[in-house]
Every structure is written in structure tokens, then in C-alpha cells.
Design a protein around this motif. Structure first.
Motif, PDB file in Angstrom:
ATOM      1  N   SER A   1      -8.062  12.127   4.428  1.00  0.00           N
ATOM      2  CA  SER A   1      -8.135  13.455   5.054  1.00  0.00           C
ATOM      3  C   SER A   1      -6.480  13.311   6.657  1.00  0.00           C
ATOM      4  O   SER A   1      -6.422  14.542   6.497  1.00  0.00           O
ATOM      5  CB  SER A   1      -8.926  13.356   5.921  1.00  0.00           C
ATOM      6  N   ASP A   2      -6.788  12.432   7.109  1.00  0.00           N
ATOM      7  CA  ASP A   2      -5.648  12.099   7.691  1.00  0.00           C
ATOM      8  C   ASP A   2      -4.107  11.648   7.440  1.00  0.00           C
ATOM      9  O   ASP A   2      -4.216  11.486   6.677  1.00  0.00           O
ATOM     10  CB  ASP A   2      -6.068  11.317   8.881  1.00  0.00           C
ATOM     11  N   ASP A   3      -2.797  11.734   8.270  1.00  0.00           N
ATOM     12  CA  ASP A   3      -1.180  11.750   8.145  1.00  0.00           C
ATOM     13  C   ASP A   3      -1.737  10.241   7.510  1.00  0.00           C
ATOM     14  O   ASP A   3      -1.061   9.891   6.618  1.00  0.00           O
ATOM     15  CB  ASP A   3      -1.134  11.633   9.148  1.00  0.00           C
ATOM     16  N   PHE A   4      -2.374   9.019   7.510  1.00  0.00           N
ATOM     17  CA  PHE A   4      -2.434   7.663   7.428  1.00  0.00           C
ATOM     18  C   PHE A   4      -3.933   6.893   7.543  1.00  0.00           C
ATOM     19  O   PHE A   4      -4.681   7.549   8.491  1.00  0.00           O
ATOM     20  CB  PHE A   4      -1.740   6.678   8.221  1.00  0.00           C
ATOM     21  N   ILE A   5      -4.049   6.030   7.483  1.00  0.00           N
ATOM     22  CA  ILE A   5      -5.146   5.117   7.891  1.00  0.00           C
ATOM     23  C   ILE A   5      -4.729   3.738   7.796  1.00  0.00           C
ATOM     24  O   ILE A   5      -3.711   2.814   7.016  1.00  0.00           O
ATOM     25  CB  ILE A   5      -6.042   5.139   6.384  1.00  0.00           C
ATOM     26  N   LYS A   6      -5.064   3.188   8.277  1.00  0.00           N
ATOM     27  CA  LYS A   6      -4.409   1.663   8.362  1.00  0.00           C
ATOM     28  C   LYS A   6      -5.383   0.568   7.606  1.00  0.00           C
ATOM     29  O   LYS A   6      -6.176   0.111   6.918  1.00  0.00           O
ATOM     30  CB  LYS A   6      -4.742   0.889  10.395  1.00  0.00           C
ATOM     31  N   LEU A   7      -4.191  -0.524   7.639  1.00  0.00           N
ATOM     32  CA  LEU A   7      -4.731  -1.203   6.310  1.00  0.00           C
ATOM     33  C   LEU A   7      -5.994  -1.738   5.949  1.00  0.00           C
ATOM     34  O   LEU A   7      -6.712  -1.882   5.099  1.00  0.00           O
ATOM     35  CB  LEU A   7      -3.592  -2.909   6.624  1.00  0.00           C
ATOM     36  N   GLY A   8      -6.375  -2.992   7.388  1.00  0.00           N
ATOM     37  CA  GLY A   8      -8.030  -2.730   7.735  1.00  0.00           C
ATOM     38  C   GLY A   8      -9.176  -2.061   7.360  1.00  0.00           C
ATOM     39  O   GLY A   8      -9.866  -2.310   6.222  1.00  0.00           O
ATOM     40  N   GLN A   9      -9.401  -0.758   7.758  1.00  0.00           N
ATOM     41  CA  GLN A   9     -10.094   0.650   6.633  1.00  0.00           C
ATOM     42  C   GLN A   9      -9.747   0.725   5.507  1.00  0.00           C
ATOM     43  O   GLN A   9     -10.748   0.675   4.834  1.00  0.00           O
ATOM     44  CB  GLN A   9      -9.098   1.722   7.767  1.00  0.00           C
ATOM     45  N   ALA A  10      -8.811   1.224   5.314  1.00  0.00           N
ATOM     46  CA  ALA A  10      -8.175   1.072   3.896  1.00  0.00           C
ATOM     47  C   ALA A  10      -9.215   0.089   2.842  1.00  0.00           C
ATOM     48  O   ALA A  10      -9.867   0.625   2.298  1.00  0.00           O
ATOM     49  CB  ALA A  10      -6.667   0.939   3.084  1.00  0.00           C
TER      50      ALA A  10
ATOM     51  N   GLY B   1       3.582  -3.388  -3.221  1.00  0.00           N
ATOM     52  CA  GLY B   1       4.047  -4.693  -3.844  1.00  0.00           C
ATOM     53  C   GLY B   1       4.874  -6.180  -3.171  1.00  0.00           C
ATOM     54  O   GLY B   1       5.327  -6.914  -3.674  1.00  0.00           O
ATOM     55  N   GLU B   2       4.389  -6.295  -1.455  1.00  0.00           N
ATOM     56  CA  GLU B   2       5.067  -6.619  -0.711  1.00  0.00           C
ATOM     57  C   GLU B   2       3.695  -7.285   0.046  1.00  0.00           C
ATOM     58  O   GLU B   2       3.576  -6.865   0.610  1.00  0.00           O
ATOM     59  CB  GLU B   2       6.171  -6.629   0.423  1.00  0.00           C
ATOM     60  N   VAL B   3       3.465  -8.810   0.285  1.00  0.00           N
ATOM     61  CA  VAL B   3       2.591  -9.326   1.568  1.00  0.00           C
ATOM     62  C   VAL B   3       2.495  -8.791   2.284  1.00  0.00           C
ATOM     63  O   VAL B   3       4.022  -8.401   2.736  1.00  0.00           O
ATOM     64  CB  VAL B   3       2.634 -10.569   1.318  1.00  0.00           C
ATOM     65  N   ASP B   4       1.544  -8.171   3.029  1.00  0.00           N
ATOM     66  CA  ASP B   4       2.150  -8.088   4.512  1.00  0.00           C
ATOM     67  C   ASP B   4       0.670  -8.373   5.195  1.00  0.00           C
ATOM     68  O   ASP B   4      -0.658  -8.375   4.698  1.00  0.00           O
ATOM     69  CB  ASP B   4       1.699  -6.077   4.632  1.00  0.00           C
ATOM     70  N   THR B   5       0.790  -9.087   6.218  1.00  0.00           N
ATOM     71  CA  THR B   5      -0.015  -9.192   7.026  1.00  0.00           C
ATOM     72  C   THR B   5      -0.104  -8.700   8.736  1.00  0.00           C
ATOM     73  O   THR B   5      -0.778  -9.183   9.129  1.00  0.00           O
ATOM     74  CB  THR B   5       0.110 -11.187   8.050  1.00  0.00           C
ATOM     75  N   ARG B   6       0.288  -7.541   8.762  1.00  0.00           N
ATOM     76  CA  ARG B   6      -0.643  -6.509   9.297  1.00  0.00           C
ATOM     77  C   ARG B   6      -1.696  -5.464   9.371  1.00  0.00           C
ATOM     78  O   ARG B   6      -1.964  -4.938   8.470  1.00  0.00           O
ATOM     79  CB  ARG B   6       0.717  -5.592  10.133  1.00  0.00           C
ATOM     80  N   ARG B   7      -2.655  -6.013  10.439  1.00  0.00           N
ATOM     81  CA  ARG B   7      -4.171  -5.193   9.643  1.00  0.00           C
ATOM     82  C   ARG B   7      -4.081  -3.764  10.136  1.00  0.00           C
ATOM     83  O   ARG B   7      -4.292  -2.523   9.820  1.00  0.00           O
ATOM     84  CB  ARG B   7      -4.957  -5.840  10.607  1.00  0.00           C
ATOM     85  N   GLY B   8      -3.292  -3.459  10.959  1.00  0.00           N
ATOM     86  CA  GLY B   8      -2.983  -2.006  11.383  1.00  0.00           C
ATOM     87  C   GLY B   8      -1.578  -1.423  10.893  1.00  0.00           C
ATOM     88  O   GLY B   8      -1.124  -0.236  11.166  1.00  0.00           O
ATOM     89  N   ARG B   9      -1.626  -1.926  10.194  1.00  0.00           N
ATOM     90  CA  ARG B   9      -0.111  -1.200   9.018  1.00  0.00           C
ATOM     91  C   ARG B   9      -0.144  -0.060   8.587  1.00  0.00           C
ATOM     92  O   ARG B   9      -1.755   0.048   7.929  1.00  0.00           O
ATOM     93  CB  ARG B   9      -0.054  -2.101   7.785  1.00  0.00           C
ATOM     94  N   LYS B  10      -0.149   0.776   8.670  1.00  0.00           N
ATOM     95  CA  LYS B  10      -0.138   2.365   8.284  1.00  0.00           C
ATOM     96  C   LYS B  10       0.037   2.237   6.839  1.00  0.00           C
ATOM     97  O   LYS B  10       1.458   1.831   6.782  1.00  0.00           O
ATOM     98  CB  LYS B  10       0.939   3.350   9.099  1.00  0.00           C
TER      99      LYS B  10
ATOM    100  N   ALA C   1     -11.780  -8.188   6.396  1.00  0.00           N
ATOM    101  CA  ALA C   1     -10.656  -7.927   5.802  1.00  0.00           C
ATOM    102  C   ALA C   1      -9.014  -8.532   6.994  1.00  0.00           C
ATOM    103  O   ALA C   1      -8.588  -8.431   6.331  1.00  0.00           O
ATOM    104  CB  ALA C   1     -10.439  -6.074   6.815  1.00  0.00           C
ATOM    105  N   LYS C   2      -9.387  -8.616   8.326  1.00  0.00           N
ATOM    106  CA  LYS C   2      -8.609  -8.873   8.934  1.00  0.00           C
ATOM    107  C   LYS C   2      -8.639 -10.857   8.824  1.00  0.00           C
ATOM    108  O   LYS C   2      -7.079 -11.227   8.414  1.00  0.00           O
ATOM    109  CB  LYS C   2      -9.231  -9.589  10.762  1.00  0.00           C
ATOM    110  N   ILE C   3      -9.113 -11.444   8.259  1.00  0.00           N
ATOM    111  CA  ILE C   3      -8.646 -12.598   7.359  1.00  0.00           C
ATOM    112  C   ILE C   3      -8.350 -12.372   6.384  1.00  0.00           C
ATOM    113  O   ILE C   3      -7.252 -13.128   6.308  1.00  0.00           O
ATOM    114  CB  ILE C   3     -10.911 -13.132   7.142  1.00  0.00           C
ATOM    115  N   VAL C   4      -8.512 -11.992   5.112  1.00  0.00           N
ATOM    116  CA  VAL C   4      -7.748 -11.301   4.326  1.00  0.00           C
ATOM    117  C   VAL C   4      -6.471 -11.190   4.255  1.00  0.00           C
ATOM    118  O   VAL C   4      -5.520 -11.816   3.875  1.00  0.00           O
ATOM    119  CB  VAL C   4      -8.534 -11.751   2.314  1.00  0.00           C
ATOM    120  N   ILE C   5      -6.036  -9.906   4.947  1.00  0.00           N
ATOM    121  CA  ILE C   5      -5.311  -9.883   5.541  1.00  0.00           C
ATOM    122  C   ILE C   5      -4.447 -11.063   6.382  1.00  0.00           C
ATOM    123  O   ILE C   5      -2.604 -10.889   5.704  1.00  0.00           O
ATOM    124  CB  ILE C   5      -4.813  -8.638   6.545  1.00  0.00           C
TER     125      ILE C   5
END
Length: 70
Positions: A7-16, A42-51, A29-33
Motif C-alpha cells: 500500500s506504500d510506495d515501496f517495501i524493503k527487501l527483508g520485509q518483502a 535477476g541480479e543478486v542483491d545483498t542489501r536488506r534495505g533495498r527498496k 531474511a538478513k542472513i539469506v540476503i
């Protein structure tokens, strides 16, 4: 492919990951990220806060999920 709605503009990767029931906790979530097991668009991302924004796709253990706006 599954989808989650936000419902917001974005969600952080860990929350998703938690919302999609791919992990059971923020710690998991933090560990697997950080271990590079999650892909965003399609690309590996290691930032838990990625929007993530609507139409972004994230993947973990072969399961893909699209982010949709409500």
C-alpha cells in the motif's frame, strides 16, 4: 509466479521476503540476503534495505514474487 501487494510506495527487501512467507523472521531474511541467495530483477542483491517498487521481481530458492501496488 506469485505476487505481494503493497500500500506504500515501496517495501524493503527483508520485509518483502517475510510478507511472501519465504522466511520466518527478519533475522533469517538478513542472513539469506547477506549470503547472496536473493535476486532482485535477476541480479543478486545483498542489501536488506533495498527498496522494492511495484513491478520489481525478487527471487529466493527458485520462487519468484512480483511486487504489486494496491
Amino acid at each position: 509466479m506469485e505476487a505481494i501487494q503493497i500500500s506504500d510506495d515501496f517495501i524493503k527487501l527483508g520485509q518483502a521476503l517475510k510478507l511472501a512467507n519465504m522466511v520466518s523472521s527478519g533475522v533469517e531474511a538478513k542472513i539469506v540476503i547477506q549470503e547472496g541467495l536473493v535476486k532482485v530483477n535477476g541480479e543478486v542483491d545483498t542489501r536488506r534495505g533495498r527498496k522494492l517498487y511495484p513491478q520489481d521481481v525478487f527471487e529466493f530458492e527458485g520462487q519468484e514474487v512480483t511486487v504489486l501496488a494496491e
